[in-house]
Design a protein around this motif. Structure first.
Motif, PDB file in Angstrom:
ATOM      1  N   VAL A 244      56.519 -11.826 -16.854  1.00 31.56           N
ATOM      2  CA  VAL A 244      56.409 -10.867 -17.666  1.00 31.56           C
ATOM      3  C   VAL A 244      56.395 -11.470 -19.068  1.00 31.56           C
ATOM      4  N   LEU A 245      55.444 -10.994 -20.106  1.00 34.85           N
ATOM      5  CA  LEU A 245      55.082 -11.304 -21.194  1.00 34.85           C
ATOM      6  C   LEU A 245      55.175 -10.621 -22.133  1.00 34.85           C
ATOM      7  N   HIS A 246      55.091 -11.052 -23.304  1.00 34.29           N
ATOM      8  CA  HIS A 246      54.964 -10.159 -24.631  1.00 34.29           C
ATOM      9  C   HIS A 246      54.016 -10.453 -25.394  1.00 34.29           C
ATOM     10  N   LYS A 247      52.992  -9.513 -25.880  1.00 33.22           N
ATOM     11  CA  LYS A 247      52.089  -9.881 -26.700  1.00 33.22           C
ATOM     12  C   LYS A 247      52.326  -8.979 -28.110  1.00 33.22           C
ATOM     13  N   ASP A 248      52.558 -10.001 -29.403  1.00 34.81           N
ATOM     14  CA  ASP A 248      52.829  -9.357 -30.501  1.00 34.81           C
ATOM     15  C   ASP A 248      51.712  -8.402 -31.072  1.00 34.81           C
ATOM     16  N   PRO A 249      51.902  -7.183 -31.206  1.00 34.60           N
ATOM     17  CA  PRO A 249      51.063  -6.090 -31.574  1.00 34.60           C
ATOM     18  C   PRO A 249      50.293  -6.518 -33.027  1.00 34.60           C
ATOM     19  N   THR A 250      51.128  -7.154 -33.763  1.00 34.33           N
ATOM     20  CA  THR A 250      50.576  -7.608 -35.078  1.00 34.33           C
ATOM     21  C   THR A 250      49.831  -8.931 -35.238  1.00 34.33           C
ATOM     22  N   THR A 251      50.230  -9.744 -34.517  1.00 35.91           N
ATOM     23  CA  THR A 251      49.753 -11.095 -34.461  1.00 35.91           C
ATOM     24  C   THR A 251      49.043 -11.783 -33.250  1.00 35.91           C
ATOM     25  N   ALA A 252      49.005 -10.707 -32.281  1.00 36.58           N
ATOM     26  CA  ALA A 252      48.456 -11.032 -30.811  1.00 36.58           C
ATOM     27  C   ALA A 252      48.970 -12.291 -30.279  1.00 36.58           C
ATOM     28  N   ASN A 253      49.942 -12.760 -30.710  1.00 38.62           N
ATOM     29  CA  ASN A 253      50.634 -13.877 -30.227  1.00 38.62           C
ATOM     30  C   ASN A 253      51.412 -13.481 -28.752  1.00 38.62           C
ATOM     31  N   VAL A 254      51.261 -14.541 -27.688  1.00 40.22           N
ATOM     32  CA  VAL A 254      51.761 -14.101 -26.344  1.00 40.22           C
ATOM     33  C   VAL A 254      52.915 -15.030 -26.162  1.00 40.22           C
ATOM     34  N   ARG A 255      53.832 -14.625 -25.414  1.00 38.57           N
ATOM     35  CA  ARG A 255      55.243 -15.445 -25.091  1.00 38.57           C
ATOM     36  C   ARG A 255      55.461 -14.747 -23.846  1.00 38.57           C
ATOM     37  N   ILE A 256      55.742 -15.825 -23.063  1.00 36.89           N
ATOM     38  CA  ILE A 256      56.295 -15.571 -21.465  1.00 36.89           C
ATOM     39  C   ILE A 256      57.739 -15.398 -21.774  1.00 36.89           C
ATOM     40  N   PHE A 257      58.081 -14.428 -21.200  1.00 36.78           N
ATOM     41  CA  PHE A 257      59.570 -14.089 -21.231  1.00 36.78           C
ATOM     42  C   PHE A 257      60.010 -14.472 -19.758  1.00 36.78           C
ATOM     43  N   LYS A 258      59.543 -14.132 -18.676  1.00 36.95           N
ATOM     44  CA  LYS A 258      60.143 -14.519 -17.478  1.00 36.95           C
ATOM     45  C   LYS A 258      58.842 -14.697 -16.249  1.00 36.95           C
ATOM     46  N   SER A 259      59.151 -15.460 -15.351  1.00 33.09           N
ATOM     47  CA  SER A 259      58.088 -15.668 -14.298  1.00 33.09           C
ATOM     48  C   SER A 259      58.803 -16.047 -13.165  1.00 33.09           C
TER      49      SER A 259
ATOM     50  N   GLU B 217      61.567 -18.967 -21.628  1.00 35.62           N
ATOM     51  CA  GLU B 217      62.228 -18.371 -20.304  1.00 35.62           C
ATOM     52  C   GLU B 217      63.694 -18.476 -20.343  1.00 35.62           C
ATOM     53  N   LYS B 218      64.197 -19.566 -20.717  1.00 35.31           N
ATOM     54  CA  LYS B 218      65.640 -19.942 -20.870  1.00 35.31           C
ATOM     55  C   LYS B 218      66.462 -19.041 -21.415  1.00 35.31           C
ATOM     56  N   ASP B 219      65.742 -18.427 -22.730  1.00 29.88           N
ATOM     57  CA  ASP B 219      66.531 -17.442 -23.697  1.00 29.88           C
ATOM     58  C   ASP B 219      66.455 -16.055 -23.143  1.00 29.88           C
ATOM     59  N   CYS B 220      65.590 -15.732 -22.088  1.00 32.15           N
ATOM     60  CA  CYS B 220      65.757 -14.362 -21.598  1.00 32.15           C
ATOM     61  C   CYS B 220      66.834 -14.256 -20.275  1.00 32.15           C
ATOM     62  N   SER B 221      67.677 -13.274 -20.324  1.00 31.73           N
ATOM     63  CA  SER B 221      68.939 -13.160 -19.357  1.00 31.73           C
ATOM     64  C   SER B 221      68.391 -12.389 -18.378  1.00 31.73           C
ATOM     65  N   TYR B 222      67.129 -11.821 -18.088  1.00 28.19           N
ATOM     66  CA  TYR B 222      66.893 -10.831 -16.962  1.00 28.19           C
ATOM     67  C   TYR B 222      66.822 -11.948 -15.708  1.00 28.19           C
ATOM     68  N   VAL B 223      67.127 -11.280 -14.587  1.00 24.34           N
ATOM     69  CA  VAL B 223      67.169 -12.112 -13.470  1.00 24.34           C
ATOM     70  C   VAL B 223      66.875 -11.058 -12.165  1.00 24.34           C
ATOM     71  N   GLY B 224      65.855  -9.983 -12.445  1.00 27.43           N
ATOM     72  CA  GLY B 224      65.597  -9.118 -11.482  1.00 27.43           C
ATOM     73  C   GLY B 224      64.259  -9.674 -10.777  1.00 27.43           C
ATOM     74  N   LEU B 225      63.289 -10.532 -11.329  1.00 29.71           N
ATOM     75  CA  LEU B 225      62.055 -11.004 -10.775  1.00 29.71           C
ATOM     76  C   LEU B 225      61.909 -11.404  -9.259  1.00 29.71           C
ATOM     77  N   ARG B 226      62.770 -12.026  -9.013  1.00 25.72           N
ATOM     78  CA  ARG B 226      62.876 -12.793  -7.690  1.00 25.72           C
ATOM     79  C   ARG B 226      62.966 -11.570  -6.449  1.00 25.72           C
ATOM     80  N   GLU B 227      63.962 -10.720  -6.713  1.00 29.31           N
ATOM     81  CA  GLU B 227      64.138  -9.685  -5.721  1.00 29.31           C
ATOM     82  C   GLU B 227      63.085  -8.806  -5.709  1.00 29.31           C
TER      83      GLU B 227
END
Length: 201
Positions: free
Chosen positions: A8-23, A118-128
């Motif tokens: 799960v990533l995020h592409k900033d619509p203004t800068t096009a910078n991509v960050r990985i939120f969770k994997s 990734e450690k900043d992201c609280s999401y835990v649903g990916l494994r399941e």
């Protein structure tokens, strides 16, 4: 059919910078010594494909014996899964949509700016989700329906084949039949000659 990873990533619509939120990944089919390299490659490729994709797009990219399926929403939230070539594109896209919906429900857009790693992201649903979608028949209702239709076709084909296995030929049965008029027999014979798709009849 195999799913190897989901990002799960995020592409900033203004800068096009991509960050990985969770994997999350399932690399059990690779040797222990290959896993870190494979993981790096999948992460690198996932980020690259999101960087090169426009907002509001879906795409699939083949790399050797793998397919990278990518969905970039209009708000920049994106998901990429790496699968083998047998994993259906339609199912992969359904999986990505499900992942992004689940992520949005559990991590509101207001929190995205605070996720730098990734450690900043609280999401835990990916494994399941990754485990569940390894078997599309269980996770995706459309796949289940398709397989049931295919099973019905297979039973039909097997039934027709079992008649032919007894040494009977449909052509011979038509010729011998007292229930068919000469005109129907001629129609059958000419249809067989003119239309190869009628061979199953």
């Amino acid at each position: 059919m195999k799913l190897y990873s989901i990002h799960v990533l995020h592409k900033d619509p203004t800068t096009a910078n991509v960050r990985i939120f969770k994997s999350e990944s399932d690399l059990s089919s690779f040797s222990y010594f290959q896993r870190s390299s494979v993981q790096e490659f999948m992460t690198f490729s996932s980020k690259l494909i999101v960087e090169r994709s426009g907002l509001g797009t879906r795409s699939s990219v083949k790399e050797n014996e793998y397919l990278l399926h990518c969905y970039v929403r209009n708000d920049g939230l994106s998901a990429v899964c790496v699968a083998d070539l047998e994993y259906q594109q339609r199912v992969a896209m359904s999986f990505l949509g499900r992942v992004l919906d689940d992520f949005t429900n559990k991590v509101p857009a207001a929190q995205w700016a605070g996720i730098q790693k990734e450690k900043d992201c609280s999401y835990v649903g990916l494994r399941e989700l990754l485990e569940r979608w390894q078997n599309p028949r269980e996770a995706d209702p459309m796949t289940r329906v398709q397989e049931e239709v295919e099973e019905t076709k297979m039973v039909m084909h097997n039934t027709i084949q079992s008649v032919l296995d007894r040494g009977e030929k449909l052509d011979d049965l038509v010729k011998k039949s007292e229930n068919l008029s000469d005109q129907s027999k001629m129609f059958y014979t000419s249809a067989r000659k003119m239309n190869k798709c009628c061979n199953y009849v």
